[in-house]
Design an enzyme around this catalytic site. Structure first.
Site, PDB file in Angstrom:
ATOM      1  N   ASP A 104      -8.462  -2.188  -1.520  1.00 55.78           N
ATOM      2  CA  ASP A 104      -8.114  -3.569  -1.166  1.00 55.78           C
ATOM      3  C   ASP A 104      -6.879  -3.616  -0.267  1.00 55.78           C
ATOM      4  OD1 ASP A 104      -6.734  -2.593  -3.419  1.00 55.78           O
ATOM      5  OD2 ASP A 104      -6.227  -4.594  -4.112  1.00 55.78           O
ATOM      6  N   GLU A 162      -6.722  -3.002  -6.656  1.00 54.88           N
ATOM      7  CA  GLU A 162      -5.545  -2.309  -7.186  1.00 54.88           C
ATOM      8  C   GLU A 162      -4.311  -3.198  -7.124  1.00 54.88           C
ATOM      9  OE1 GLU A 162      -1.946  -0.427  -7.596  1.00 54.88           O
ATOM     10  OE2 GLU A 162      -2.543  -1.065  -5.596  1.00 54.88           O
ATOM     11  N   GLU A 163      -4.237  -4.044  -6.096  1.00 56.89           N
ATOM     12  CA  GLU A 163      -3.086  -4.934  -5.947  1.00 56.89           C
ATOM     13  C   GLU A 163      -3.086  -6.073  -6.963  1.00 56.89           C
ATOM     14  OE1 GLU A 163      -0.668  -4.204  -4.159  1.00 56.89           O
ATOM     15  OE2 GLU A 163      -1.414  -2.829  -2.629  1.00 56.89           O
ATOM     16  N   ARG A 207       5.772  14.503  -9.365  1.00 57.56           N
ATOM     17  CA  ARG A 207       6.681  14.338 -10.507  1.00 57.56           C
ATOM     18  C   ARG A 207       5.876  14.369 -11.801  1.00 57.56           C
ATOM     19  NH1 ARG A 207      11.909  13.000 -10.778  1.00 57.56           N
ATOM     20  NH2 ARG A 207      12.707  12.583 -12.857  1.00 57.56           N
ATOM     21  N   HIS A 394       3.936  -2.608   2.043  1.00 55.79           N
ATOM     22  CA  HIS A 394       3.928  -4.055   1.823  1.00 55.79           C
ATOM     23  C   HIS A 394       4.746  -4.808   2.872  1.00 55.79           C
ATOM     24  CE1 HIS A 394       2.271  -4.243  -2.545  1.00 55.79           C
ATOM     25  NE2 HIS A 394       1.941  -3.088  -1.995  1.00 55.79           N
TER      26      HIS A 394
END
Length: 424
Positions: A104, A162-163, A207, A394
């Site tokens: 998306d 996902e957003e 990580r 973004h």
């Protein structure tokens, strides 16, 4: 050319017996990916030109499905509205692993002048999901070409929303899980990557353990009593109460949570009042809570309720808090899977190109997948300061160094192969 590194590692993960991972370069696989480099760029540019918002990725989904069918991969469509799964069964026995690519875009007007500029007004792939799709399709094609010698099964998940789904709708990873995607395909582990402009193209960031934060959206409703602005004593001012609430919420980080534990409480929206000389009856606020620990998350949520309600009460107002259903837990990389994945990435890209990344307070709904099965999530460098490609995710100016696409495809393809071969 990457360094030639063989990394022996005893691996015990995802229910597999302890095995030795010999992560060695695969020049033939890398050559196949290099041969698809221009196609990968073209795919990324097409998806970039036609971005679609969460739960509305109809044409995006169609294009992905068409490409997978063209490759020859069996697919399932319509999962969580517009999601797709490509099912790659290897010719040899082995485990099942999933790869997630989100699809998306964001409600952002693109401002950069590039040949592949968004043609959908007010919508832009400002988070790199177009590159995730292109990399995912390239990985899928190479794995499919090598399926006869593939020791196991690969589930390529192209995930919508996902957003975050629109208000009142379900979507994203939670809806895929609710619809039983893992019960049907039974992956034992899952991988995903994300474009990261703070890292230079050619590198990845890793990580183990907690990596990205949880994400909770909350709304606050502060009710007072309307009065003339010149006679505040005849009313109850919800604006004053709201101002005190905003300030008091910052004591969660400063005074309620262990200083070594990250937590962010931010108010992003305040709505109240219609005229300069009228004290309104109501103020509404919306904010976000981010943490890296489930225990801190619970403490912070309880503290928000207490602070909001008690602060409003102290000035004669009343207030309530509601948390949205669409929230994400922290993204936590499985420790044992991380060992294996980092060894694989170092072998593929060279140790100098695999950097330890700091914890991030942004969130990712991949976290839901990684709660259900062992997951490993890493970031792909897409920045290039020399070419001015530095804009953050973004933003209207976001773009990538497209050389990163081949790097991402090599990293993910070899990671999948290393996992399958280790467990076969």
């Amino acid at each position: 050319m990457r360094n030639v590194i063989v990394v022996p590692l005893v691996l015990m993960v995802a229910g597999l017996a302890a095995v030795e991972l010999n992560a060695a370069p695969r020049p033939e696989i890398d050559a196949q990916i290099e041969a698809l480099a221009q196609q990968c760029i073209a795919l990324r540019r097409t998806f970039h030109q036609y971005p679609e918002l969460s739960n509305r990725e109809v044409e995006t989904s169609r294009r992905i499905a068409d490409q997978l069918r063209h490759i020859g991969i069996p697919i399932e469509t319509g999962i969580a509205r517009t999601g797709i799964v490509g099912d790659i069964r290897g010719g040899l026995p082995g485990p099942t692993v999933a790869v997630r690519a989100d699809i998306d875009a964001l409600p952002i007007e693109e401002t950069i002048d590039v040949p592949y500029k968004s043609r959908n007004p007010g919508v832009k792939h400002a988070c790199g999901h177009d590159s995730h799709i292109a990399i995912g399709l390239t990985v899928a094609e190479v794995l499919w070409k090598n399926r006869e010698t593939l020791p196991g099964r690969v589930i390529m998940i192209f995930q919508p929303a996902e957003e975050g789904p629109p208000p009142g709708e379900k979507g994203g990873a939670p809806l895929m899980l609710e619809e039983g995607i893992f019960e049907k395909y039974e992956p034992e582990a899952i991988f995903a990557l994300h474009a990261w402009p703070a890292l230079k193209a050619g590198t990845v960031g890793v990580r183990p353990g907690p990596f990205f934060a949880s994400s909770d959206t909350f709304s606050i409703r502060v009710e007072g009593k309307q009065s003339h602005g010149a006679q505040p004593h005849l009313g109850v001012d919800p604006i004053v109460a709201s101002a005190q609430i905003v300030t008091a919420l910052q004591t969660i980080d400063a005074r309620r949570v262990d200083p070594t534990e990250p937590v962010v409480v931010s108010i992003g929206i305040i709505r109240g009042g219609t005229r300069f000389n009228v004290i309104p009856p109501l103020v509404e606020m919306e904010g976000t809570l981010r943490t890296l620990s489930p225990a801190v998350r619970d403490l912070a949520r309880d503290s928000i309720h207490q602070i909001v309600e008690d602060t409003a009460k102290a000035v004669g107002a009343s207030a309530s808090v509601s948390f949205a259903d669409s929230s994400n837990p922290p993204t936590v990389n499985d420790p044992e899977l991380s060992e294996m994945a980092i060894a694989s990435l170092r072998s593929t890209l060279g140790s100098e190109n695999v950097v330890m990344a700091g914890q991030q307070m942004v969130a990712e709904d991949f976290a839901h997948f990684a709660e259900a099965i062992p997951g490993f999530y890493y970031v792909l460098g897409v920045g290039n300061p020399e070419r001015g490609i530095t804009a953050n995710l973004h933003t209207a100016e976001f773009d990538i160094d497209e050389s990163a696409l081949t790097v991402g495809a090599k990293a993910m393809t070899n990671l999948v192969l290393d996992y399958l071969e280790a467990g076969s």
